[in-house]
Design a protein around this motif. Sequence first.
Motif: not given
Lengths: 480, 250
Positions: B81-84, B155
């Motif tokens: 999972l990418l936190g922007f 996020e």
Amino acid sequence: MATEEMEQLVRRDYKEGFVTDIESETVPPGLDESTIAFISNKKGEPDWMLQWRLDAYHQWLKMKSPSWAHLDYPPIDYQAISYYSAPKRPEDMPQSLDEVDPKLLETYEKLGIPLHERAALAGVAVDAVFDSVSVTTTFKKELGEAGVIFCSISDAIRDYPELIKQYLGTVVPVADNYFAALNSAVFTDGSFVFVPEGVTCPMELSTYFRINAANTGQFERTLIICESRAQVSYLEGCTAPMRDENQLHAAVVELVALEDAYIKYSTVQNWYPGDENGVGGIYNFVTKRGDCRGDRSRISWTQVETGSAITWKYPSCVLRGKESVGEFYSVAVTNGRQQADTGTKMIHIGEGTRSYIVSKGISAGRSNQSYRGLVKIGPRAKGARNFTQCDSLLIGDTSGAHTFPYQEIGNSTATVEHEATTSKIGEDQLFYCRSRGISEEDAVSMIVNGFCKDVFQELPMEFAVEAEALLNVTLEGAVG
Amino acid sequence: MLEVKDLHVTVEKKEILKGLNLTIKAGEVHAIMGPNGAGKSTLSAVIAGKEGYEVTSGSITFEGQDVLEMEIEERAQAGLLLGFQYPVEIPGVKNIYLLKAALNAQRAARGEGDMPAPEFMKLVKEKIAQMQMDPSFLQRAVNEGFSGGEKKRNEILQMLVLQPKLAMLDEIDSGLDIDAMRVVADGVNSLRDSKRAILLVTHYQRLLDYIVPDKVHVLMDGRIVKSGDAELAKELEVQGYEDIVEEPAA
């Protein structure tokens, strides 16, 4: 046409009687005075109605099909169309859902349409499924007690001729435009609603509940009248895909709101859009107009347009009464090779009139869509105000969106605001949703539904839920 | 858990990553630091599957799966999972709706059914309290009108609800004041456990005072030029990037 022939037609008609007749007769293709006489006779109309139709027909003959819209379709041969076809006999209809196109059933499934309604929509012989007779009786009684009249336009012409004479054609004159004139000459079905002074209609009225509505006419005519301080919410159409052998549809809807009256008219239109090449889809040329005749009256149009090969439609408000209000909330979705030219007209005549326009257009596939809106402010409309917001969303690289806003401002005290945006469905938004684990298709539908939210929240609750589902089905396969 | 081998990535015909190697094991927190333009954000974007990045050679595997062969949503479903750095706004889509759709999509991928609504609400309420966010955020459109700090908290809120195996946080500290940084860092720290890994991408050492990494990597000109423990970040703060790479590799 010779008089004898006409008489013969009329006589034969009469001889066979109205009731049995309805099951067997279809008029051959073509349009002339005798066709109109046939329809009028079939409906048991008084002579003044026939004259009204003939007058419309003569005006239509002098008119030309409009060519200004951003639409491309081959010329329509009006002599190749049959203008009256009787409802199908039960034995000609599918006898059960097993006989219905599985693809259609799949769509009903996706839309979450209740089982008993699926059959009715697919045209399965009605008595096999519909338990709506009791429903109909119950609501007829409730409406009757409130003094609300809700019946087919044909019944209204017979039963309430004074109201028809007083109001029919006063909002959309017979010669208003090419398609309205044609409709006036040959209309065969539609709804009539009359809400008397001070009455708030106790329920939402829907064409779906009207007996015989299953067989929607090709040329529908609807008239809704709200007397002073009366209110009604009317739902037209259905989220389920409707198939129809008639390619050309030209409906006319007239709304009249007297002092302090409020009419809310919601439409979900999902006619067959044609196959992937656009073949066989419905041409939908509609004239819808509301007349805010009384002071402080309000008319609100909400529409969700997803179907038809071609849509030509501008629900409008004439704001005559002082401080009257016109609203237009629209979501139009086109996919495949669909073409839509739609929008609204707000004609400000009275002082302090206000109008509010929110239009959301979504184009996917190879479809083309135009918003066409006119805001006209007359010299007497002091302090009139308009706000227009017009947003287009493109999905993919082959669809098109166009905006044609027209403003005619006839006095200096008016305030007119217009906001327009065109955006491509955001790659960033898609990536964001997908990177949370949401599939591309669900992400698109989530973003599109969010885009349409301002309009959906104007829809009656149950319609709003169906509209979201409908949008998802319409855009299926639009990406990737 | 994550294995990046000799990764070469081109963006608009320009090579950004030039043979990057990185191994992250379960339970570890890694920080990637480096000057602007070094390719830090490119790495996390490529792992998450953002379009426009062409992998010309090399490989990325996550728990034995070939990440480059997976769709974006499949990567998230697998636990990446990418936190922007700059979360996008999605008008009209409620925050709570996105959270629910994401959680249920991930559950579906694992063969689990939707989380029952009461359980979901309980979970979200707990996490939103942890992030010190007002519950009204759940009813607002995703990131619409959020301040920079609110977006970052949001996020992390998603991370807390979705519980990824590998959380990648791209410049999560940018635009945060000290109080917000503490809340965000506490949120990230609460994710730490022996089965999970965290990859921080950051420009400043400041964040690493709050989230203490097990490994620190210096990324310059498309390659990891130096690796060490948390102390390396502190040295960087003092010496700067240019000087630190001139020293012989540790």
